[in-house]
Every structure is written in structure tokens, then in C-alpha cells.
Write a protein that holds these residues in place. Structure first.
Motif, PDB file in Angstrom:
ATOM      1  N   ILE A 127     -13.925  30.626  57.172  1.00  0.00           N
ATOM      2  CA  ILE A 127     -14.752  29.572  57.668  1.00  0.00           C
ATOM      3  C   ILE A 127     -15.950  29.887  56.987  1.00  0.00           C
ATOM      4  CG2 ILE A 127     -15.604  28.358  59.574  1.00  0.00           C
ATOM      5  CD1 ILE A 127     -13.591  29.652  61.280  1.00  0.00           C
ATOM      6  N   ASN A 128     -16.507  28.822  56.235  1.00  0.00           N
ATOM      7  CA  ASN A 128     -17.815  28.926  55.454  1.00  0.00           C
ATOM      8  C   ASN A 128     -18.792  28.786  56.634  1.00  0.00           C
ATOM      9  OD1 ASN A 128     -19.414  28.939  53.206  1.00  0.00           O
ATOM     10  ND2 ASN A 128     -20.010  26.751  53.630  1.00  0.00           N
ATOM     11  N   GLY A 129     -19.755  29.786  56.503  1.00  0.00           N
ATOM     12  CA  GLY A 129     -21.157  29.540  57.408  1.00  0.00           C
ATOM     13  C   GLY A 129     -20.954  30.517  58.679  1.00  0.00           C
ATOM     14  N   GLY A 158     -12.034  43.458  53.378  1.00  0.00           N
ATOM     15  CA  GLY A 158     -13.273  42.683  52.889  1.00  0.00           C
ATOM     16  C   GLY A 158     -13.974  42.167  54.138  1.00  0.00           C
ATOM     17  N   VAL A 159     -15.437  42.316  54.006  1.00  0.00           N
ATOM     18  CA  VAL A 159     -16.264  42.052  55.031  1.00  0.00           C
ATOM     19  C   VAL A 159     -17.469  40.757  54.488  1.00  0.00           C
ATOM     20  CG1 VAL A 159     -17.942  42.645  56.787  1.00  0.00           C
ATOM     21  CG2 VAL A 159     -15.869  44.072  56.394  1.00  0.00           C
ATOM     22  N   HIS A 160     -17.398  39.809  54.900  1.00  0.00           N
ATOM     23  CA  HIS A 160     -18.388  38.813  54.631  1.00  0.00           C
ATOM     24  C   HIS A 160     -19.561  38.980  55.746  1.00  0.00           C
ATOM     25  CE1 HIS A 160     -16.180  36.970  51.313  1.00  0.00           C
ATOM     26  NE2 HIS A 160     -15.158  37.300  52.180  1.00  0.00           N
ATOM     27  N   ILE A 161     -20.828  38.954  55.595  1.00  0.00           N
ATOM     28  CA  ILE A 161     -21.755  38.771  56.725  1.00  0.00           C
ATOM     29  C   ILE A 161     -22.873  37.634  56.120  1.00  0.00           C
ATOM     30  CG2 ILE A 161     -23.640  40.110  57.626  1.00  0.00           C
ATOM     31  CD1 ILE A 161     -22.102  42.716  57.262  1.00  0.00           C
ATOM     32  N   ARG A 162     -23.300  37.078  57.089  1.00  0.00           N
ATOM     33  CA  ARG A 162     -24.150  35.894  56.754  1.00  0.00           C
ATOM     34  C   ARG A 162     -25.617  36.471  56.846  1.00  0.00           C
ATOM     35  NH1 ARG A 162     -23.858  31.304  60.943  1.00  0.00           N
ATOM     36  NH2 ARG A 162     -25.693  32.537  62.066  1.00  0.00           N
ATOM     37  N   ASP A 163     -26.647  36.221  55.598  1.00  0.00           N
ATOM     38  CA  ASP A 163     -27.663  37.022  55.613  1.00  0.00           C
ATOM     39  C   ASP A 163     -28.537  36.994  56.676  1.00  0.00           C
ATOM     40  OD1 ASP A 163     -26.771  37.722  52.806  1.00  0.00           O
ATOM     41  OD2 ASP A 163     -27.643  35.949  51.941  1.00  0.00           O
ATOM     42  N   PHE A 171     -26.689  44.591  61.707  1.00  0.00           N
ATOM     43  CA  PHE A 171     -26.038  43.083  61.971  1.00  0.00           C
ATOM     44  C   PHE A 171     -26.715  43.039  63.340  1.00  0.00           C
ATOM     45  CE2 PHE A 171     -22.287  40.962  63.639  1.00  0.00           C
ATOM     46  CZ  PHE A 171     -22.376  39.928  62.910  1.00  0.00           C
ATOM     47  N   ASP A 172     -27.233  41.977  63.680  1.00  0.00           N
ATOM     48  CA  ASP A 172     -28.159  41.483  64.722  1.00  0.00           C
ATOM     49  C   ASP A 172     -27.447  40.498  65.475  1.00  0.00           C
ATOM     50  OD1 ASP A 172     -29.689  41.141  66.926  1.00  0.00           O
ATOM     51  OD2 ASP A 172     -31.283  41.185  65.833  1.00  0.00           O
ATOM     52  N   VAL A 173     -26.505  40.701  66.756  1.00  0.00           N
ATOM     53  CA  VAL A 173     -25.841  39.807  67.048  1.00  0.00           C
ATOM     54  C   VAL A 173     -27.018  38.780  67.970  1.00  0.00           C
ATOM     55  CG1 VAL A 173     -23.806  41.122  67.213  1.00  0.00           C
ATOM     56  CG2 VAL A 173     -25.416  40.997  69.400  1.00  0.00           C
TER      57      VAL A 173
END
Length: 201
Positions: A127-129, A158-163, A171-173
Motif C-alpha cells: 500500500i502506497n503511503g 524487504g522493509v519500507h519505512i515512511r520518512d 521508528f516513532d509510532v
């Protein structure tokens, strides 16, 4: 109060799901052998190992147009891959839309107004975003006690993290408030965190 589940709960609503809470939601995207995307949320979901990183989710229902399971498990059986998308509070309505039992030929991305983006290491859409996505290679599917109960294990490739979710190298929830499942039809968001050091730290 004490009861044995085999005899049914002594309350008007089964408390089991409300006891085991909060549960993170794995928004599982898959692609079938014909190239059609699928998307569905699962609250029986978690991380299970650090090295290599591994996750699991459990599917406990069945659809009439699948063989004793749901679209997600059927697709993973065929392709061996899936992607876990993390659900933020702002996406609650879209997530809920994708929980419906659509026909396997229908596109939940389109139904929920979401944009699919191809993964990097697997033949699957994410899912984008979203705050983060975990591309996974299925390692095993285990059928457990009960009809149509399957646990899917996968290694994260693979791991994608939104900037905007990365704060001071972490990584701040709290930047997106992850959605979690409680019992019944109840949900919660994580908006406050605290830290505890272990005695041997």
C-alpha cells in the motif's frame, strides 16, 4: 468467573478476543497467480523472531469461492509471498472497508481508494503511503486445531519505512498512531509510550 471454552462462554458476548488485547493489525496484501491484487486485515498478527526477522498471521475463516480458507492464504499458497502493511489511525476506514468478504476477483485496493505499489523483493503489491510495509517470503503454513484455522509464517525480505515516521534515528509510532484491535468491534490507537529498562540492561 471461570468457564471452559468447550462449553461456550457464560456471557452474552465471547470475551476471548477482549482478553487477548491489544493486538496489532497486519494489513496483508497478496497477489494471486493471475496477477490480481488482494488486501485484507488480520488481527491475529505479530512478529515472532529477530534474526532473520519473521512474522506470522492467522486466518480463521473461510470464503465460499476458496478452498477451505480465505483469499490471502490461498494466494500465499500459490505464490509463496505476501506483504504486511502497518495500519495507522488515519486509515481506519480504509482498513475496515477491506475487511469485507469481496469476491476473489475484486480489487480491495480500488474499493478502499488505496494505491498499490510493486514491492522490491517479491512479486506482490504494497500500500502506497502507509507508515511501514514488510515484504515477506512465506516459510510455512501450519493448519491448527479447528476448521479453516491456518497460521502463515514469513521471513521479512524487504522493509519500507515512511520518512516522517523516523525521529532521532528511531521508528516513532507516535507520529502515526498505530491502530490495534481489541475485543468485539472495539479498536484503540497508540498515542502515548513510555520506556522501561530491564534489570540487566
Amino acid at each position: 468467573m471461570f468457564y471452559e471454552p468447550k462449553n461456550g462462554p457464560p456471557l452474552p458476548h465471547n470475551p476471548f478476543n477482549a482478553i487477548v488485547t491489544p493486538r496489532p493489525i497486519g494489513w496483508i496484501s497478496t497477489r494471486d497467480a493471475q496477477g490480481r491484487n488482494n488486501l485484507a486485515p488480520y488481527s491475529f498478527f505479530n512478529a515472532v523472531a529477530y534474526v532473520p526477522p519473521q512474522v506470522m498471521f492467522a486466518s480463521t475463516g473461510v470464503k465460499e469461492d476458496q478452498d477451505n480458507t480465505k483469499d490471502s492464504v490461498a494466494n500465499i499458497r500459490d505464490t509463496g509471498v505476501f506483504c504486511v502493511n502497518i495500519v495507522e489511525s488515519a486509515a481506519r476506514d480504509a482498513m475496515n472497508t477491506t475487511s469485507a468478504a469481496f469476491d476473489k476477483a475484486e480489487d480491495e485496493f480500488a474499493k478502499a481508494g488505496l494505491t498499490p505499489v510493486d514491492c522490491e523483493t517479491i512479486n506482490c503489491a504494497r500500500i502506497n503511503g502507509v507508515p511501514a510495509s514488510l515484504e515477506c517470503r512465506m516459510t510455512q503454513i501450519v493448519q491448527i486445531e479447528g476448521a479453516s484455522n491456518f497460521v502463515v509464517f514469513g521471513e521479512v525480505t524487504g522493509v519500507h519505512i515512511r520518512d516522517d515516521t523516523i525521529v532521532d534515528g528511531r521508528f516513532d509510532v507516535t507520529t502515526f498512531q498505530p491502530l490495534s484491535r481489541l475485543g468485539y468491534r472495539d479498536y484503540a490507537v497508540v498515542d502515548t509510550i513510555f520506556e522501561l529498562n530491564r534489570p540487566d540492561d
